[in-house]
Design an enzyme around this catalytic site. Sequence first.
Site, PDB file in Angstrom:
ATOM      1  CB  CYS A 165      -6.577  19.155  14.893  1.00 47.54           C
ATOM      2  SG  CYS A 165      -6.199  17.688  15.869  1.00 47.54           S
ATOM      3  CB  CYS A 194      -2.020  13.922  16.994  1.00 46.32           C
ATOM      4  SG  CYS A 194      -3.624  14.116  17.807  1.00 46.32           S
ATOM      5  CD  GLU A 215      -8.705   6.582  13.617  1.00 50.42           C
ATOM      6  OE1 GLU A 215      -8.358   7.132  14.677  1.00 50.42           O
ATOM      7  OE2 GLU A 215      -8.459   7.052  12.497  1.00 50.42           O
ATOM      8  CB  SER A 251      -5.441   5.877  16.197  1.00 53.74           C
ATOM      9  OG  SER A 251      -4.590   6.987  16.339  1.00 53.74           O
TER      10      SER A 251
END
Length: 560
Positions: free
Chosen positions: A52, A197, A448, A474
């Site tokens: 990321c 993502c 999460e 998530s």
Amino acid sequence: MGDNLKKRSSMTTDGDNRAPNRAMLRAVGFTDEDFHKPMIGIASTWSEITPCNIHINKLAEKVKEGVREAGGVPQIYGTITVSDGIMMGHEGMHFSLPSREVIADSIEIVSNAMRHDGVIAIGGCDKNMPGCLMALCRIDAPSIFVYGGTILPGNCDGQDVDIVSIFEAVGKFNAGKISREEFIRIEQNAIPGAGSCGGMYTANTMSSAIEALGMSLPGSASMPAVSSRKANDCYEAGKALINLIQKGITPKQILTKKAFENAITVVLVLGGSTNAVLHLIAIAKEIGVGLTLDDFDRISKKTPHLADLKPGGKYAMTDLDKVGGVHGVMKYLLKEGMLHGDCLTVTGKTIAENLKDMPDLVPNQTIVRKKSEALHPSGPLVILKGNLAPDGAVAKISGLKKISITGPAKVFESEDDCFNAIMTDKIKPGDVIIIRYEGPKGGPGMREMLAVTSALVGKGLGEDVGLMTDGRFSGGTHGLVVGHISPEAFDGGPIAIIQNGDKVTIDSSKNLLQVEISQEEIDKRLKSWKPIEPRYKTGVLAKYVKLVQSATNGAITNLL
């Protein structure tokens, strides 16, 4: 351009008494001319620990070029990031939400200490976006957020794959639905390079929300990370910040209640992550705007779900980008009277002015539907209340055939215990899983549950099992799940006294979350309940437990 734009940095650089300060700045490259220019902080979340953020140093350099071109003097500095995908399913996830606070604190510290005249923050992974925005709110100097961009989809056997594909493959492989060879191929191809993502997961949800808030340049939210357009977005952001300084526009003028209503609307239309509820409330609190679960409930009831995006739908953020992006969606919503067009943005213009010359969504595209053909007439984020969540909880119903369930409780004191039960086939259709002591304090850090929910989907139980928790989910989660239950178990919320076999109900159509026992029985159990000791006695998580507020307050640690 000149000294009149140095409203903050003049105290660092001006006058004979600041000769020592200037001497230090000369050592990092400042010239005589630079001391007469506005000083710009560029907060970079670059890191080698996650795809990321692995490219963000290059983006920071493009921002730096734009600042220089427009007459500012840029200073790149670093803040932290963690990787939610890599931390998922183990002890490391306790540190995810606290990292949001550390990002906010560290940017606030550096840019306030240096007296930067303006700040540009660049984020990639999930907690970067809210952490950066929270810091910009606290500093309240002219500021812009730049999103690092979405990842391109991977390809496995001719099919698009992403991070959720491999999480769900764990359950499928355990259930014997795929071979080891296919399992390995998915792992090897799911993440092809740099970027966040790729579905409408938390990072892309928050980038979309931030564009709708007016805190990033139009078009920024949906651009791929690896593209010349994203590099140019960064360059233009650097130039745009100097314009904001000249006009004296700060986040407090942009982040109004109506701006937050725009952000909520866009998140709902796109089918965004439940984490948006937590993060938008946190950002609003930092800027002094009253935003509550009731606002989400009110807007959700009148806002249709239009975008067929993962995890509940078919398409990725790159697909949305090809047909017009988030700004194309916003232009459609503005025409339909669903956005406040008079909200100010970081361009110095309003939402309506920005969108006037932007292209419409591509005709006949199938990703974003018209209001008359909505996927669902109301928003996919549903606020639930009841005797199990007196202060509220959040569910996401996009892509579900069933939006309610009543069944026997299967109670787990942690995510790890629940995951093991799923993988050993101890969860059956009709069960309602309770995972407690995973809230902001109890976890701590409100982990999460993507490993758990993906295992359920992979096992074929996603539509037949309910799950509720005081933790989080998530952005990649889908299924009949409820999170953010408040009060949390650690604080003695009713979720703490649910017993195995109690009949519990999740009913998204009625906004209801309840256990079918009498209030007298609830009170009796609560009287005999004993609080647990914090799981961490020292370090950052011990400090976090002492400061963090409830999920309904955005799980902030700022003393507001």
